[in-house]
Scaffold this motif. Structure first.
Motif, PDB file in Angstrom:
ATOM      1  N   GLU A   1      -0.355  -4.589   1.440  1.00 17.76           N
ATOM      2  CA  GLU A   1       1.076  -4.123   2.119  1.00 17.76           C
ATOM      3  C   GLU A   1       1.340  -2.944   1.704  1.00 17.76           C
ATOM      4  OE1 GLU A   1       5.615  -5.794   0.883  1.00 17.76           O
ATOM      5  OE2 GLU A   1       3.901  -7.397   0.920  1.00 17.76           O
TER       6      GLU A   1
ATOM      7  N   LEU B   1      -1.069  -2.499  -9.630  1.00 20.38           N
ATOM      8  CA  LEU B   1      -0.629  -3.871  -9.604  1.00 20.38           C
ATOM      9  C   LEU B   1      -1.164  -4.629 -10.728  1.00 20.38           C
ATOM     10  CD1 LEU B   1      -0.891  -4.595  -5.781  1.00 20.38           C
ATOM     11  CD2 LEU B   1       1.289  -4.335  -7.180  1.00 20.38           C
TER      12      LEU B   1
ATOM     13  N   ARG C   1       6.627  -9.810  -8.377  1.00 15.83           N
ATOM     14  CA  ARG C   1       6.473 -11.175  -7.526  1.00 15.83           C
ATOM     15  C   ARG C   1       6.000 -12.090  -8.472  1.00 15.83           C
ATOM     16  NH1 ARG C   1       4.750  -8.686  -1.544  1.00 15.83           N
ATOM     17  NH2 ARG C   1       6.285  -7.335  -1.367  1.00 15.83           N
TER      18      ARG C   1
ATOM     19  N   TRP D   1      -0.587  -7.944  -1.410  1.00 18.24           N
ATOM     20  CA  TRP D   1       0.461  -6.987  -1.807  1.00 18.24           C
ATOM     21  C   TRP D   1      -0.134  -5.616  -1.903  1.00 18.24           C
ATOM     22  CZ3 TRP D   1       4.078  -7.409  -7.015  1.00 18.24           C
ATOM     23  CH2 TRP D   1       5.258  -6.653  -6.626  1.00 18.24           C
TER      24      TRP D   1
ATOM     25  N   GLN E   1      -1.697 -11.194  -5.258  1.00 23.97           N
ATOM     26  CA  GLN E   1      -1.918  -9.626  -5.489  1.00 23.97           C
ATOM     27  C   GLN E   1      -2.911  -8.908  -4.666  1.00 23.97           C
ATOM     28  OE1 GLN E   1      -4.310  -9.421  -9.012  1.00 23.97           O
ATOM     29  NE2 GLN E   1      -3.497  -7.598  -9.934  1.00 23.97           N
TER      30      GLN E   1
END
Length: 206
Positions: free
Chosen positions: A34, A163, A187, A31, A28
């Motif tokens: 990212e 997220l 994901r 990401w 998490q």
């Protein structure tokens, strides 16, 4: 007794009163890093921050400030101590209190991380080493997640992203399209799921 664990390169301290950091949840934080450059500027908001590890790793990698919120005073104390130990105290504000009351009206964030408890109450007894406050998600396991979605909807900047950490694909399917949210990506690992959600886009010409 205080324990330590490596979390994506950060040394995180905690004890039995808070949830032990799970290695898979590094996903998490990474990401978040990212996608950070493609989101509106400003701090990261973390809901149900616990000892702070996920938000701290996201802040370290993205360079964004972090506002970490948790109702548990012990978790908040660890989050502050872990931020200081990581050299991030200047970037991190830990707010202790109810999720809704900890945020000011109109306070907006380009990136929100939510790590709610997600076990059904009937399953909590199967995890006696974990504090119930940190894992009990209510009758179907999704009570806190739904609350995260409601709160985040009022504090996500236009173009921002949420997220959301959940137990499995079945849970993610149930919250994927709760208005005004739409799941854009997901994901998964064998331990859990992270769903990337954004607000529903208005119709063309609307």
């Amino acid at each position: 007794m205080t324990s330590e664990t490596d979390f994506g390169g950060l040394c995180i301290r905690y004890d039995a009163r808070v949830l032990t950091p799970r290695a898979w949840t590094v996903l998490q934080a990474r990401w978040a890093v990212e996608i950070s450059d493609d989101l509106p500027a400003g701090p990261i908001l973390e809901l149900f921050a616990g000892a702070g590890q996920i938000g701290l790793l996201a802040a370290l990698g993205s360079g964004r400030p972090l506002i970490a919120v948790d109702v548990d005073p012990v978790a908040c104390d660890f989050a502050r101590a872990n931020a200081e130990a990581a050299g991030l105290a200047g970037l991190v504000e830990v707010r202790e209190g109810d999720l809704g009351e900890a945020l000011a009206p109109g306070e907006l964030f380009g990136l929100i991380i939510a790590d709610p408890p997600y076990l059904p109450t009937a399953s909590v007894r199967s995890w006696p080493e974990d504090p119930p406050l940190a894992i009990d998600g209510g009758a179907d396991g999704l009570g806190p997640a739904r609350r995260c979605l409601k709160i985040a909807a009022g504090h996500l900047a236009p173009g921002g992203a949420l997220l959301l950490q959940l137990a499995n694909d079945a849970q993610a399917d149930l919250v994927a399209d709760i208005p005004p949210w739409r799941e854009r990506h997901r994901r998964s690992t064998r331990h859990g799921v992270v769903s990337l959600l954004k607000g529903a886009e208005p119709p063309i010409g609307g």
